[in-house]
Write a protein that holds these residues in place. Structure first.
Motif, PDB file in Angstrom:
ATOM      1  N   THR A   1       0.831  -1.208   0.000  1.00 54.12           N
ATOM      2  CA  THR A   1       0.000   0.000   0.000  1.00 54.12           C
ATOM      3  C   THR A   1       0.863   1.254   0.000  1.00 54.12           C
ATOM      4  OG1 THR A   1      -0.256  -0.139   2.399  1.00 54.12           O
ATOM      5  CG2 THR A   1      -2.030  -1.050   1.063  1.00 54.12           C
ATOM      6  N   SER A   2       2.013   1.176   0.615  1.00 55.88           N
ATOM      7  CA  SER A   2       2.936   2.311   0.595  1.00 55.88           C
ATOM      8  C   SER A   2       3.460   2.533  -0.827  1.00 55.88           C
ATOM      9  CB  SER A   2       4.085   2.064   1.568  1.00 55.88           C
ATOM     10  OG  SER A   2       4.945   3.176   1.610  1.00 55.88           O
ATOM     11  N   SER A   3       3.833   1.454  -1.508  1.00 59.07           N
ATOM     12  CA  SER A   3       4.318   1.555  -2.892  1.00 59.07           C
ATOM     13  C   SER A   3       3.246   2.114  -3.816  1.00 59.07           C
ATOM     14  CB  SER A   3       4.749   0.183  -3.411  1.00 59.07           C
ATOM     15  OG  SER A   3       5.889  -0.250  -2.730  1.00 59.07           O
TER      16      SER A   3
ATOM     17  N   ASP B   1       1.059   4.184  -2.906  1.00 51.41           N
ATOM     18  CA  ASP B   1       0.738   5.505  -2.349  1.00 51.41           C
ATOM     19  C   ASP B   1      -0.717   5.601  -1.870  1.00 51.41           C
ATOM     20  OD1 ASP B   1       1.552   8.026  -1.508  1.00 51.41           O
ATOM     21  OD2 ASP B   1       0.909   8.985  -3.384  1.00 51.41           O
ATOM     22  N   VAL B   2      -1.208   4.526  -1.220  1.00 46.70           N
ATOM     23  CA  VAL B   2      -2.565   4.532  -0.671  1.00 46.70           C
ATOM     24  C   VAL B   2      -2.578   4.177   0.820  1.00 46.70           C
ATOM     25  CG1 VAL B   2      -3.722   4.115  -2.883  1.00 46.70           C
ATOM     26  CG2 VAL B   2      -3.008   2.174  -1.469  1.00 46.70           C
TER      27      VAL B   2
ATOM     28  N   ARG C   1      -2.147   6.041   3.499  1.00 48.18           N
ATOM     29  CA  ARG C   1      -2.849   6.994   4.373  1.00 48.18           C
ATOM     30  C   ARG C   1      -4.364   6.841   4.348  1.00 48.18           C
ATOM     31  NH1 ARG C   1       0.545  10.154   6.900  1.00 48.18           N
ATOM     32  NH2 ARG C   1       2.572  10.583   5.965  1.00 48.18           N
TER      33      ARG C   1
END
Length: 177
Positions: free
Chosen positions: A78-80, A82-83, A85
């Protein structure tokens, strides 16, 4: 108390989001309606208002019961993308001390007080509580290997969608051959 039935016992307070699944960082305990504690890893606490969350992902570990590794993998993904947050990630641990070998088929705990599917229902209800996460629109249940078996069986038998209508529900399954 959430929904009048479930009491949360949060881990240490998280500022922002938790991306390191160390024992003092991202783990917490969810007390099921039967009183049985269910350990889990999460990137946001389940008892603090969070307006940014639009998607919740419940990730089920495999036969090795590595909920922490499952959690870490989803945080990276999810970090890769960009979701991170806007995504609440929860990875429950159906540990050997409380859950028998058939947890992946929806069997009850070792004390037969609650099934792994009912425990998942309660966890999803907390993850989609509109008083805590009012902007959730999507629920994803995902699992790998034995967690994938769990996810398929849960999806086929659960009535969770009727308990929180209006949300989009999806399941994701992966296996290693």
């Amino acid at each position: 108390v959430l929904s009048g039935r479930t009491r949360l016992v949060p881990g240490p307070a998280a500022i922002g989001f938790c991306t390191s699944a160390g024992p003092q960082d991202c783990d917490a305990t969810f007390n099921l309606s039967t009183g049985l504690p269910l350990k889990y890893y999460r990137n946001y606490p389940l008892d603090q208002l969070r307006l940014t969350i639009t998607r919740v992902v419940l990730a089920v570990h495999g036969l090795g019961r590595n909920a922490q590794g499952t959690y870490n993998n989803l945080v990276r993904a999810t970090s890769s993308a960009d979701v991170l947050r806007e995504t609440l990630i929860v990875a429950p641990l159906f540990g050997e001390e409380s859950w028998g070998e058939e947890w992946k088929a929806g069997a009850g705990s070792s004390h037969d007080v609650i099934s792994s599917f009912a425990a998942t229902d309660q966890l999803i209800m907390a993850m989609t509580d509109p008083n805590i996460f009012p902007n959730v629109r999507e629920v994803v249940v995902a699992g790998h290997s034995a967690g994938g078996q769990f996810t398929q069986r849960y999806d086929a038998t659960s009535s969770i969608e009727s308990q929180r209508p209006g949300l989009k529900y999806r399941c994701g399954v992966s296996y290693s051959w």
